[in-house]
Design an enzyme around this catalytic site. Structure first.
Site, mmCIF file in Angstrom:
data_model
loop_
_atom_site.group_PDB
_atom_site.id
_atom_site.type_symbol
_atom_site.label_atom_id
_atom_site.label_comp_id
_atom_site.label_asym_id
_atom_site.label_seq_id
_atom_site.Cartn_x
_atom_site.Cartn_y
_atom_site.Cartn_z
ATOM 1 N N GLU A 1 8.647 3.095 0.529
ATOM 2 C CA GLU A 1 9.867 3.724 0.040
ATOM 3 C C GLU A 1 9.481 5.125 -0.439
ATOM 4 O O GLU A 1 8.577 5.257 -1.272
ATOM 5 C CB GLU A 1 10.444 2.907 -1.127
ATOM 6 C CG GLU A 1 11.723 3.536 -1.624
ATOM 7 C CD GLU A 1 12.417 2.767 -2.739
ATOM 8 O OE1 GLU A 1 11.927 1.692 -3.135
ATOM 9 O OE2 GLU A 1 13.447 3.282 -3.215
ATOM 10 N N ARG B 1 -1.298 -8.601 -3.856
ATOM 11 C CA ARG B 1 -1.399 -7.169 -4.153
ATOM 12 C C ARG B 1 -2.799 -6.833 -4.612
ATOM 13 O O ARG B 1 -3.468 -7.649 -5.241
ATOM 14 C CB ARG B 1 -0.478 -6.805 -5.325
ATOM 15 C CG ARG B 1 0.955 -6.805 -5.045
ATOM 16 C CD ARG B 1 1.705 -6.459 -6.328
ATOM 17 N NE ARG B 1 1.895 -5.023 -6.447
ATOM 18 C CZ ARG B 1 2.890 -4.376 -5.864
ATOM 19 N NH1 ARG B 1 3.761 -5.008 -5.121
ATOM 20 N NH2 ARG B 1 3.029 -3.083 -6.021
ATOM 21 N N LYS C 1 4.181 2.587 -8.709
ATOM 22 C CA LYS C 1 4.725 3.940 -8.595
ATOM 23 C C LYS C 1 5.508 4.332 -9.833
ATOM 24 O O LYS C 1 5.472 5.476 -10.260
ATOM 25 C CB LYS C 1 5.631 4.038 -7.360
ATOM 26 C CG LYS C 1 4.868 4.374 -6.106
ATOM 27 C CD LYS C 1 5.811 4.599 -4.947
ATOM 28 C CE LYS C 1 6.343 3.286 -4.440
ATOM 29 N NZ LYS C 1 7.088 3.391 -3.188
HETATM 30 P P1 ATP Z 1 5.032 0.102 -6.271
HETATM 31 O O1 ATP Z 1 5.087 -1.161 -7.071
HETATM 32 O O2 ATP Z 1 3.797 0.880 -6.466
HETATM 33 O O3 ATP Z 1 6.255 0.951 -6.393
HETATM 34 P P2 ATP Z 1 6.177 -0.863 -3.891
HETATM 35 O O4 ATP Z 1 5.877 -2.165 -3.276
HETATM 36 O O5 ATP Z 1 7.475 -0.794 -4.551
HETATM 37 O O6 ATP Z 1 4.966 -0.419 -4.789
HETATM 38 P P3 ATP Z 1 6.609 0.382 -1.391
HETATM 39 O O7 ATP Z 1 6.747 1.806 -1.039
HETATM 40 O O8 ATP Z 1 7.777 -0.509 -1.186
HETATM 41 O O9 ATP Z 1 6.127 0.326 -2.873
HETATM 42 O O10 ATP Z 1 5.334 -0.240 -0.667
HETATM 43 C C1 ATP Z 1 5.109 -0.165 0.718
HETATM 44 C C2 ATP Z 1 4.247 -1.314 1.128
HETATM 45 O O11 ATP Z 1 3.017 -1.298 0.416
HETATM 46 C C3 ATP Z 1 4.908 -2.641 0.839
HETATM 47 O O12 ATP Z 1 4.814 -3.447 2.008
HETATM 48 C C4 ATP Z 1 4.118 -3.214 -0.290
HETATM 49 O O13 ATP Z 1 4.062 -4.608 -0.205
HETATM 50 C C5 ATP Z 1 2.744 -2.568 -0.113
HETATM 51 N N1 ATP Z 1 2.069 -2.442 -1.404
HETATM 52 C C6 ATP Z 1 2.532 -1.822 -2.506
HETATM 53 N N2 ATP Z 1 1.667 -1.954 -3.534
HETATM 54 C C7 ATP Z 1 0.631 -2.679 -3.068
HETATM 55 C C8 ATP Z 1 -0.584 -3.172 -3.643
HETATM 56 N N3 ATP Z 1 -0.897 -2.926 -4.914
HETATM 57 N N4 ATP Z 1 -1.429 -3.890 -2.865
HETATM 58 C C9 ATP Z 1 -1.126 -4.138 -1.586
HETATM 59 N N5 ATP Z 1 0.004 -3.709 -0.972
HETATM 60 C C10 ATP Z 1 0.876 -2.993 -1.696
HETATM 61 MG MG MG Z 2 8.796 -1.948 -2.499
#
Ligand code: ATP
Ligand code: MG
Length: 550
Positions: free
Chosen positions: A35, A261, A271
């Protein structure tokens, strides 16, 4: 069939199995779906390495798909930063760069299809009412009074939502599943909401936007994703993912698989929390070298390959884990040890005058660029009467175990001579400001005739030719392994000093990495009229062990 199988993780095993069963006609397609509401961090790298890595291992394709369904938080700046980071990490999506917004028309059609089949309805309850009637983990939810609207009424209302007749929040479209389900995600989830906001790509075309679960499932299905790899928090959403696939006519049926994760000690991988650090100016932007973002690590000087290496070492599992910073740093250290030319830099200088060295004479001494790799060649270092050594390499009242310079003691200057300390000069306050030494001309490195041996060698720079440079010494951003909030910030996460560096560094270009002998690994971050600025990438030894035992 798989041509190369670098990993034996459970996801690759599932995929191998699916291929053996002949699923998807042998086709493999994954996606990394960020995102664009912030910069990528090392947790995202784990997902990037997995998705692009699986595609590569199984001759498949991986899409970089921006999940841009929330125009309130997403910007093109974030899109550009993400593109830069994925490229830097070393992955190539070819012509497969897409956006959830590319599919807004199709997603809208799917919503209409659900309505027409009696599987979705327009709800006029407020956001609060919807939340309050959702039930809890132990109690079922209650049906909305609007749940049994006719197909015709729903079709008309949804069309009016789309044409902009209603204000934000006046109504929503919900999937009609089961308010009594034990899985809260299946209690008539919202699939469309009204949001009168311009979108970075679709402008003012839409005033209704699909919710994440709906948009994500459909983007996967439309794009041809075969294996939709996501993190464990989506496990409870899988039944909804499958419900959408079951109730719509879609070209393709992706399979969702969850993995844990990545969590890294001494930092945050969220984020939202990282955005707060940026907004409050606790760090200098998303690419501050203390940040766990890919742009921060790039600026810090971590080679991209070490991040890939780290992600491979961590591996893909189903169990939540918190990884020690030392594991990441060891990847970095191993790589830099092999690749970085050595130079000498004095971070905390103490002047030394060699009283028996002839005035006005300058020698060029031969220095190896790498102790183990002769292919990296040699350079010459200027030596003359006045030099600087590291303040810590001298002790006026040393313990017996101290083998560096002391009053009346001898030490080798690396690639130069053995010197002996004859006298100490102090200022009015008693601070040592200079040492008077003598050198032994027969001890020249490589060619001296003397057989004299000393226990240690120290680094140095010549006073006349050394270059002054700013050096940023970075340490952990948080002083505790599992930081909660700002109270856990490390007050010493960044220290700025002025160092003296040997003259050969004047040729260095921004991005060049060095080992400053005995001091650590450094990268040239900027080169301006005011001089060079180096960032410390990492210390020579693992300093975490020490922190732990304190
Ligand atoms: P954040 O919690 O940092 O905002 P998010 O999952 O909301 O992370 P996205 O931009 O939706 O952020 O993430 C893109 C992809 O990266 C998703 O498929 C998510 O599952 C993966 N991802 C995000 N954080 C991690 C992590 N700590 N370890 C492994 N994969 C991750
Ligand atoms: Mg997400």
């Amino acid at each position: 069939m798989a041509t190369k199988t670098t990993g034996k993780d459970f996801i690759r095993q599932i995929i191998r199995n699916d291929l053996e069963l002949g699923k998807n006609a042998g086709r493999i397609c994954t996606r990394f779906p960020p995102e664009p509401n912030g910069y990528l961090h090392i947790g995202h790298a784990q997902s990037i390495c997995l998705n692009f890595g699986v595609a590569k291992d199984f001759n498949g394709e991986c899409f970089l798909r921006f999940d841009d369904t929330n125009p309130a938080k997403e910007t093109t700046d974030f899109v550009e930063a993400i593109i830069k980071d994925v490229t830097w990490l070393g992955f190539d999506w070819g012509n497969r760069l897409t956006h959830a917004s590319d599919y807004f028309d199709d997603i809208y059609d799917c919503a209409v299809e659900l309505i027409e089949d009696g599987h979705a309805y327009v709800d006029n309850q407020s956001g609060d009412e919807i939340r309050q009637t959702r039930g809890t983990l132990n109690e079922p939810g209650t049906d909305s009074p609007y749940r049994n609207r006719s197909v015709a009424e729903n079709t008309g209302l949804f069309e009016r939502m789309r044409s902009g007749e209603f204000d934000n929040g006046e109504n929503v479209l919900r999937a009609k599943i089961d308010m009594g389900s034990s899985n809260i995600n299946l209690r008539d989830p919202i699939i469309y909401r009204i949001l009168h906001l311009e979108h970075q790509r679709t402008g003012n075309k839409w005033c209704i936007y699909p919710m994440y679960d709906f948009a994500h499932t459909l983007s996967d299905a439309i794009e041809g994703t075969t294996h939709s790899l996501c993190t464990l928090e989506f496990e409870d959403h899988r039944p909804l993912y499958e419900w959408f696939l079951d109730h719509l006519n879609l070209p393709n049926r992706p399979r969702q698989i969850e993995f844990s994760r990545l969590n890294l000690e001494h930092t945050h991988l969220s984020k939202r929390k990282l955005a707060t650090l940026v907004e409050k100016n606790i760090v200098n932007g998303w690419d501050d070298p203390r940040m766990p973002t890919l742009s921060g690590m790039r600026k810090r000087g971590y080679p991209a390959s070490t991040i890939q290496d780290f992600c491979q070492r961590v591996g893909i599992t189903k169990k939540d884990k918190s990884i020690e910073m030392a594991l990441l740093e060891n990847s970095v250290r191993e790589r830099l040890d092999a690749d970085s030319p050595r130079i000498m830099a004095v971070l905390n200088p103490l002047k030394v005058t060699i009283e028996n060295y002839p005035d006005g004479v300058t020698e060029e001494l031969d220095a190896k660029n790498h102790p183990k790799n002769p292919d990296m060649g040699n350079r010459s270092m200027i030596f003359n009467k006045e030099i600087f050594i590291e303040r810590d390499d001298f002790m006026e009242h040393p313990s017996e175990q101290f083998y560096r310079l002391k009053p009346g003691g001898e030490v080798r200057l690396r690639f130069a001579y053995i010197i002996e300390c004859k006298d100490i000069i102090k200022d009015d306050k008693g601070n040592i400001i200079e040492l008077i030494c003598t050198y032994d001309p027969e001890t020249k490195s490589g060619s001296g005739t003397s057989t004299k041996k000393v226990k240690s060698a120290i680094h140095w720079v010549s006073a006349s030719s050394a270059i002054k440079a700013q050096v940023n010494l970075y340490n952990a951003l948080f002083s505790v392994a599992k930081p909660q909030g700002e109270e856990d910030l490390n007050p010493n996460s960044m220290e700025v000093i002025e160092a003296l560096i040997e003259a050969s560094v004047s040729d260095a270009e921004v991005g060049d990495r060095f080992q400053f002998e005995r001091n650590g690994y450094f990268i040239l971050d900027a080169d301006s009229d005011k001089g060079k600025i180096f960032n410390r990438i990492i210390t020579l030894k693992d300093t975490w062990a020490k922190v732990k035992n304190k």
